[in-house]
Scaffold this motif. Structure first.
Motif, PDB file in Angstrom:
ATOM      1  N   VAL A  45       0.852  -1.191   0.000  1.00 36.68           N
ATOM      2  CA  VAL A  45       0.000   0.000   0.000  1.00 36.68           C
ATOM      3  C   VAL A  45       0.885   1.237   0.000  1.00 36.68           C
ATOM      4  CG1 VAL A  45      -1.932  -1.137   1.164  1.00 36.68           C
ATOM      5  CG2 VAL A  45      -0.166  -0.017   2.527  1.00 36.68           C
ATOM      6  N   GLU A  46       0.341   2.343  -0.474  1.00 40.60           N
ATOM      7  CA  GLU A  46       1.096   3.593  -0.473  1.00 40.60           C
ATOM      8  C   GLU A  46       1.521   3.928   0.951  1.00 40.60           C
ATOM      9  OE1 GLU A  46      -1.162   6.604  -2.470  1.00 40.60           O
ATOM     10  OE2 GLU A  46      -1.304   5.414  -4.302  1.00 40.60           O
ATOM     11  N   GLY A  47       2.785   4.269   1.109  1.00 42.62           N
ATOM     12  CA  GLY A  47       3.329   4.607   2.422  1.00 42.62           C
ATOM     13  C   GLY A  47       4.026   3.448   3.119  1.00 42.62           C
ATOM     14  N   ALA A  48       3.856   2.217   2.601  1.00 43.97           N
ATOM     15  CA  ALA A  48       4.519   1.059   3.214  1.00 43.97           C
ATOM     16  C   ALA A  48       6.023   1.143   2.953  1.00 43.97           C
ATOM     17  CB  ALA A  48       3.957  -0.243   2.660  1.00 43.97           C
ATOM     18  N   ARG A  49       6.822   0.816   3.943  1.00 50.39           N
ATOM     19  CA  ARG A  49       8.285   0.792   3.812  1.00 50.39           C
ATOM     20  C   ARG A  49       8.701  -0.541   3.206  1.00 50.39           C
ATOM     21  NH1 ARG A  49      10.931   4.726   4.528  1.00 50.39           N
ATOM     22  NH2 ARG A  49      12.824   3.574   4.901  1.00 50.39           N
ATOM     23  N   ILE A  50       9.624  -0.503   2.257  1.00 48.75           N
ATOM     24  CA  ILE A  50      10.088  -1.727   1.611  1.00 48.75           C
ATOM     25  C   ILE A  50      11.608  -1.803   1.652  1.00 48.75           C
ATOM     26  CG2 ILE A  50       8.092  -1.914   0.065  1.00 48.75           C
ATOM     27  CD1 ILE A  50      11.298  -1.060  -1.540  1.00 48.75           C
ATOM     28  N   GLU A  51      12.099  -3.041   1.605  1.00 47.39           N
ATOM     29  CA  GLU A  51      13.532  -3.290   1.460  1.00 47.39           C
ATOM     30  C   GLU A  51      13.682  -4.522   0.580  1.00 47.39           C
ATOM     31  OE1 GLU A  51      17.512  -4.423   4.069  1.00 47.39           O
ATOM     32  OE2 GLU A  51      15.614  -4.075   5.101  1.00 47.39           O
ATOM     33  N   LEU A  52      14.521  -4.433  -0.443  1.00 44.67           N
ATOM     34  CA  LEU A  52      14.767  -5.568  -1.326  1.00 44.67           C
ATOM     35  C   LEU A  52      15.852  -6.432  -0.677  1.00 44.67           C
ATOM     36  CD1 LEU A  52      14.867  -5.377  -5.178  1.00 44.67           C
ATOM     37  CD2 LEU A  52      15.985  -7.173  -3.884  1.00 44.67           C
ATOM     38  N   LEU A  53      15.464  -7.619  -0.233  1.00 43.82           N
ATOM     39  CA  LEU A  53      16.345  -8.486   0.544  1.00 43.82           C
ATOM     40  C   LEU A  53      17.167  -9.447  -0.304  1.00 43.82           C
ATOM     41  CD1 LEU A  53      13.786  -9.492   3.306  1.00 43.82           C
ATOM     42  CD2 LEU A  53      15.586  -7.756   3.483  1.00 43.82           C
ATOM     43  N   HIS A  54      16.589  -9.946  -1.391  1.00 42.50           N
ATOM     44  CA  HIS A  54      17.254 -11.010  -2.157  1.00 42.50           C
ATOM     45  C   HIS A  54      16.771 -10.999  -3.596  1.00 42.50           C
ATOM     46  CE1 HIS A  54      19.203 -14.888  -2.791  1.00 42.50           C
ATOM     47  NE2 HIS A  54      18.105 -15.288  -3.386  1.00 42.50           N
ATOM     48  N   GLU A  55      17.672 -11.370  -4.506  1.00 43.27           N
ATOM     49  CA  GLU A  55      17.325 -11.524  -5.912  1.00 43.27           C
ATOM     50  C   GLU A  55      17.632 -12.954  -6.333  1.00 43.27           C
ATOM     51  OE1 GLU A  55      18.354  -7.168  -7.692  1.00 43.27           O
ATOM     52  OE2 GLU A  55      20.057  -8.493  -7.353  1.00 43.27           O
ATOM     53  N   GLY A  56      16.768 -13.544  -7.131  1.00 46.71           N
ATOM     54  CA  GLY A  56      16.989 -14.903  -7.616  1.00 46.71           C
ATOM     55  C   GLY A  56      18.245 -14.997  -8.463  1.00 46.71           C
ATOM     56  N   LEU A  57      18.753 -16.196  -8.610  1.00 44.68           N
ATOM     57  CA  LEU A  57      20.007 -16.407  -9.345  1.00 44.68           C
ATOM     58  C   LEU A  57      19.855 -16.225 -10.844  1.00 44.68           C
ATOM     59  CD1 LEU A  57      21.375 -19.556  -7.479  1.00 44.68           C
ATOM     60  CD2 LEU A  57      22.092 -17.181  -7.228  1.00 44.68           C
ATOM     61  N   PHE A  58      18.720 -16.602 -11.407  1.00 47.35           N
ATOM     62  CA  PHE A  58      18.527 -16.561 -12.852  1.00 47.35           C
ATOM     63  C   PHE A  58      17.673 -15.366 -13.226  1.00 47.35           C
ATOM     64  CE2 PHE A  58      19.090 -20.990 -11.576  1.00 47.35           C
ATOM     65  CZ  PHE A  58      20.277 -21.263 -12.261  1.00 47.35           C
TER      66      PHE A  58
END
Length: 91
Positions: A45-58
């Motif tokens: 939702v708008e205003g939610a804090r996000i952090e990108l933790l991991h990316e897949g290998l492929f």
């Protein structure tokens, strides 16, 4: 705004706030509306804090995210429906 981008373009470690849910350029597409509804139900939702933790290998897909206090995995094509403002300290 130069500090906003699609979540699908973010890299591991990026942090920020969701500023828009859904791709408002594609009005009337049933699939886009269903994806937007599902993302909202998951807490994107708008205003939610996000952090990108991991990316897949492929192809860096899927991505694992922290959304407020919850962890969620999305495919990059789904993440393209979310616009985020990155924290400038994380860029």
């Amino acid at each position: 705004m130069s500090d906003t981008l699609k979540l699908s373009q973010a890299r591991k470690g990026a942090r920020g706030v969701i500023v828009r849910v859904g791709d408002h350029r594609h009005h009337g597409q049933e699939h886009a509306a269903e994806l937007e509804r599902r993302l909202l139900e998951l807490g994107f939702v708008e205003g939610a804090r996000i952090e990108l933790l991991h990316e897949g290998l492929f192809g860096r897909d899927p991505i694992a995210l922290k959304v407020d206090d919850m962890r969620v995995a999305l495919r990059r094509h789904e993440a393209a429906s979310l616009t985020v403002r990155l924290d400038t300290a994380a860029i």
